[in-house]
Every structure is written in structure tokens, then in C-alpha cells.
Design an enzyme around this catalytic site. Structure first.
Site, PDB file in Angstrom:
ATOM      1  N   ASP A 100       1.042  -1.329  -0.112  1.00 20.61           N
ATOM      2  CA  ASP A 100       0.057   0.119   0.000  1.00 20.61           C
ATOM      3  C   ASP A 100       0.878   1.192   0.111  1.00 20.61           C
ATOM      4  O   ASP A 100       1.146   1.703   1.013  1.00 20.61           O
ATOM      5  CB  ASP A 100      -1.010   0.063   1.098  1.00 20.61           C
ATOM      6  CG  ASP A 100      -1.789   1.287   1.282  1.00 20.61           C
ATOM      7  OD1 ASP A 100      -1.850   2.186   0.339  1.00 20.61           O
ATOM      8  OD2 ASP A 100      -2.727   1.423   2.168  1.00 20.61           O
ATOM      9  N   HIS A 115       0.583   7.927   2.604  1.00 19.17           N
ATOM     10  CA  HIS A 115       1.261   7.291   3.660  1.00 19.17           C
ATOM     11  C   HIS A 115       2.689   7.491   3.754  1.00 19.17           C
ATOM     12  O   HIS A 115       3.415   6.994   4.481  1.00 19.17           O
ATOM     13  CB  HIS A 115       0.878   5.592   3.577  1.00 19.17           C
ATOM     14  CG  HIS A 115      -0.712   5.588   3.649  1.00 19.17           C
ATOM     15  ND1 HIS A 115      -1.302   5.819   4.601  1.00 19.17           N
ATOM     16  CD2 HIS A 115      -1.415   4.703   2.744  1.00 19.17           C
ATOM     17  CE1 HIS A 115      -2.900   5.211   4.499  1.00 19.17           C
ATOM     18  NE2 HIS A 115      -2.543   4.764   3.365  1.00 19.17           N
ATOM     19  N   ILE A 134      -0.115   9.696   7.163  1.00 16.35           N
ATOM     20  CA  ILE A 134      -0.854   8.830   8.316  1.00 16.35           C
ATOM     21  C   ILE A 134      -0.852   7.344   7.946  1.00 16.35           C
ATOM     22  O   ILE A 134      -0.232   7.011   6.945  1.00 16.35           O
ATOM     23  CB  ILE A 134      -2.449   9.214   7.864  1.00 16.35           C
ATOM     24  CG1 ILE A 134      -2.935   8.799   6.584  1.00 16.35           C
ATOM     25  CG2 ILE A 134      -2.805  10.580   8.327  1.00 16.35           C
ATOM     26  CD1 ILE A 134      -4.495   8.625   6.682  1.00 16.35           C
ATOM     27  N   GLY A 160      -4.605   2.541   7.655  1.00 18.12           N
ATOM     28  CA  GLY A 160      -5.490   1.770   8.767  1.00 18.12           C
ATOM     29  C   GLY A 160      -5.357   0.316   9.036  1.00 18.12           C
ATOM     30  O   GLY A 160      -5.653  -0.040  10.031  1.00 18.12           O
TER      31      GLY A 160
END
Lengths: 159, 131
Positions: B31, B36, B51, B54
Site C-alpha cells: 500500500d 502514507h 498517516i 488503517g
């Protein structure tokens, strides 16, 4: 702009993925908190189970081989969901997209050499509180056709 | 000897999102969404930097229960809602409680809270086999 509900039921896949031992170790270390350096995966923190990285301990353990950290499944099972939200016909604004919810069900462990085939479909599209929701469900089967991972993926599109 | 579990048992697992964790997780998971790994994109997206994925936070909730039951191969189900991003240098405390034990399966409710007391996951439920 609302996502057209006529895309409910659209299918994506099959996507095939062969699980490799080093990728399992790398994932377990990345989640577990190791600090990779100089091309090594890093020292495993104490809380990381040896079943995830130590060949000898894993072969002597309950599964007879290394096993995947459970959420390793996202590496391959995400494909139908990722393909759906990027499907140009759906016209989803990817900059406004967030991953809202996630459910994964594990029916068996995954081992190195397993060949996972994932299929998925858009199971729902709806609007709530001014946001668009797109739900995809996925099924991942191993090389023996056994269902190993079921996923429910929820994308939320703002505005 | 098999360990016994009781409804009401609690456990705690603390994880720090170090500065490079989103990049390590990107490499391991594939990912590489720029929010990110690229602080500039994070700023443009209104996130004030990068961030954590998740799904890494979900992994930590799974880890909390895997450590509690002593075997990651026993995790059977995880369900979470992502309520707030985790950022580099955040510390996330996972607190779990066994809510049911039935047919060799244990159900736990897990909260995940950052160092400011804000929930980063909501409604997290993790199930594990104990039979």
C-alpha cells in the site's frame, strides 16, 4: 456525485497470489514493529510470535510450518476492492475516498507456498449523511479450493 | 496445560507508530498510497503530513488478541471501523475485554486510543479459537 447503484453486483477477479515465506516474514516484522536496516528485516520484537518468522520453531509448532500473520491476507484480498474503487466507470473521486470499515474472517491459517485466488463483488452502494458508501465482499481460496479468507471492505467517499 | 479464559478477562497492548512505520508497512503490504509516504501529498490532502495505513492499525488490534491468546494462528475474525488516523510518533493503546466464550471461540471487544485519548478504531471486535 452519487455512485450509480447499477454497479451493485459487478464482479472483479479472479486474482491469484502465491504466498512466499520471506514476504510473510517481512509483513510480520512490519506490523510487529521491527526496524529494518541494511537490507535485513530487523530484529523481531519480543511480542512477535516465532510461528511467524522462525522456521525451526514454526516446524515444531502446531501448524508444521511458518504461518501468515492473519491480516497478511489484505495483501492479496484487497485486489477486487482496490480495482472496484478505481474502476473508471464508477467515477469515484479517489482523493475523497477513505477506508471506512473492514471485516476479515479467517477459516484457516496460510502457509508459504499457498496459492490464493480471490474473487469479489460490489455488494452495496448507498448514501448516508451526505457520504457515499461502497461495500465490496471478497472470498479467497487456496490451491485446494478451500475458502480461507472472507473480507468485507467499506469505502466512504466524502462529498 | 491449556490456559483458561474467562468472560471479563482484560488485556492491554501498546504500540508506537515510529516515524518510518507507514513506509515499512507500505513496503510489506504494497500500500504505497502517497498519503502514507509523502508528507507533501498528506498536506495537500489536508492531513497535515502522512498517516499510517488503517490496515496496519487493524493488524495491531489483531496482534493484541494474538498475544493475549498466545498464537496468531487462532485469530478467526476481525471487524473494525477506522475513526481517526494514526500519525507517525503517535502511541496507540489497545485495551481488550473478553465478552463471550462459546463453542471454543472467544470474542473480544478492543478499544484503540491515541496519546490524546482519541479513539482511532471504533467497534473493534476480534474473535479467536481457543479449543
Amino acid at each position: 456525485m452519487a455512485i450509480d447503484k447499477r454497479f451493485i453486483g459487478r464482479e472483479y477477479g479472479p486474482f491469484t497470489y502465491t504466498i512466499g515465506a520471506e514476504k510473510l516474514r517481512e509483513f510480520a516484522m512490519a506490523v510487529g514493529g521491527a526496524h529494518p536496516a541494511a537490507g535485513t528485516p530487523g530484529e523481531p520484537p519480543a511480542h512477535v510470535s516465532p510461528l511467524l518468522y522462525d522456521d525451526q520453531a514454526a516446524k515444531a509448532g502446531p501448524y508444521g510450518d511458518l504461518i501468515a500473520f492473519p491480516s497478511f491476507a489484505v495483501v492479496f484480498a484487497i485486489r477486487p476492492f482496490a480495482t472496484a474503487v478505481a474502476d473508471p466507470e464508477l467515477e469515484v473521486n479517489l482523493l475523497m475516498l477513505v477506508h471506512g470499515e473492514q471485516e476479515l474472517e479467517f477459516l484457516d491459517v496460510m502457509r508459504p507456498g499457498d496459492v490464493m485466488t480471490t474473487t469479489g463483488r460490489i455488494s452495496d452502494i448507498y448514501e448516508k449523511a451526505g457520504k457515499q458508501f461502497l461495500i465490496a465482499t471478497t472470498e479467497s481460496r487456496n490451491q485446494r479450493g478451500e475458502l480461507v479468507v472472507k473480507g468485507t471492505w467499506t469505502a466512504v467517499v466524502r462529498g | 496445560m491449556a490456559r483458561s479464559f474467562q468472560v471479563g478477562d482484560t488485556f492491554t497492548h501498546v504500540r508506537e507508530c515510529d516515524v518510518y512505520r507507514p513506509i515499512y508497512y507500505a513496503g510489506a503490504s504494497g500500500d504505497f498510497n502517497p498519503i502514507h509516504i509523502d508528507p507533501e501529498v498528506g498536506k495537500v490532502a489536508g492531513l497535515d503530513g502522512v498517516i499510517l495505513q488503517g490496515l496496519c492499525t487493524l493488524g495491531w488490534a489483531v496482534e493484541a488478541v494474538a498475544v493475549f491468546v498466545g498464537d496468531p494462528g487462532r485469530i478467526r475474525k476481525v471487524k473494525v471501523r477506522f475513526s481517526r488516523p494514526v500519525r507517525p510518533e503517535d502511541t496507540v493503546t489497545f485495551e481488550g475485554r473478553v465478552t463471550a466464550i462459546e463453542a471454543g471461540r472467544l470474542t473480544t471487544e478492543v478499544t484503540a486510543t491515541n496519546q490524546r485519548g482519541e479513539a482511532v478504531l471504533r467497534g473493534a471486535v476480534v474473535e479467536a479459537s481457543i479449543g
